[in-house]
Design a protein around this motif. Structure first.
Motif: not given
Length: 213
Positions: A129-148
Motif C-alpha cells: 500500500r502507498l503511504v502518502v507523507g512520511t514527514a510529520p511536518a509536511t504530512l497534512v499538505a502532502d495528503r491534501l496534495a494527493d487528494a487534490a
C-alpha cells in the motif's frame, strides 16, 4: 492549542479535496470567513475531515511546535486549496486552458508529496500500500496534495455543483450524487433553508408594499 475556528464547519463536498476548497465562506466574493486562519485551525480540521488519525495528529502537533514548520504547512495547504479551486472553477466555466497554471502548482506539490511517500507491505490481499507523507511536518499538505490530484483525475464534472451565490448560497463546490442529479444546495438544511426564508421574506415585503400602495 487555541479554540479552533472550524468547529461549526460543515463537510459537504463529498471528497476531502472539496472539503478543503470549502474552508472559505462564501466562495467567489471579496469578503469571506477563513476557517484555516492558523495551524491550530488546520490541525483540527484535518482530524475532523479524516485526513489524519489520532496517532498522525499527535505526530503533526509535535512537529508543529516549530513555528516555522507550522507556518510552512499552513501556507502549502492554502496554496493547494486555491489551486484546486481555480482548476475546478475554470473547467466549470469552460476554460480548460485557464486551469494550466493552477495544475502546474498542484503538480509541484504532488511531486514533493510523492517523494515523501513509501510503499509499505500490506497484510491483506494486496502486495503493498502507498503511504502518502512520511514527514510529520509536511504530512497534512502532502495528503491534501494527493487528494487534490485524485479528485482532479477522477471527478465527473457533470456531477460537480456550485452552491448558487446569486440565490443566497455560499459558492461552495460539492459532488451531486443524487439519483437524478438534482441537488442544488451544498446543504438543504443550511443554505437551502436560508435561501427559502429570504424568498419568503421578500414576498411578504412585496405584498405589504402592494397593499400599502
Amino acid at each position: 492549542m487555541n479554540e479552533p475556528r472550524n468547529s461549526d464547519l460543515r463537510l459537504v463536498g463529498g471528497h476531502p479535496a472539496l472539503d478543503l476548497v470549502n474552508t472559505v465562506a462564501p466562495r467567489g466574493t471579496g469578503t469571506h470567513r477563513e476557517y484555516l486562519a492558523t495551524p491550530d485551525d488546520l490541525l483540527a480540521w484535518a482530524r475532523r475531515a479524516s485526513v489524519l488519525d489520532e496517532v498522525d495528529a499527535a505526530a503533526v502537533a509535535r512537529a508543529w511546535t516549530d513555528p516555522d514548520a507550522a507556518a510552512q504547512a499552513l501556507d502549502a495547504t492554502i496554496d493547494i486549496r486555491e489551486a484546486t479551486y481555480t482548476a475546478l472553477r475554470t473547467r466549470l466555466d469552460g476554460d480548460a486552458a485557464g486551469a494550466a497554471p493552477a495544475l502546474a502548482r498542484l503538480t509541484r506539490r504532488w511531486a514533493a508529496a510523492t517523494a515523501r511517500s513509501d510503499l509499505m507491505p500490506d497484510p491483506g490481499d494486496i502486495a503493498a500500500r502507498l503511504v502518502v507523507g512520511t514527514a510529520p511536518a509536511t504530512l497534512v499538505a502532502d495528503r491534501l496534495a494527493d487528494a487534490a490530484v485524485d479528485l482532479l483525475r477522477t471527478v465527473d464534472l457533470r456531477r460537480l455543483r456550485v452552491c448558487p451565490l446569486a440565490e443566497g448560497g455560499c459558492g461552495w463546490l460539492f459532488l451531486d450524487r443524487s439519483r437524478n442529479g438534482s441537488r442544488r444546495w451544498c446543504a438543504m438544511a443550511d443554505c437551502g433553508t436560508h435561501a427559502k426564508a429570504r424568498r419568503l421574506t421578500a414576498k411578504r415585503r412585496a405584498r405589504r408594499a402592494t397593499v400599502g400602495g
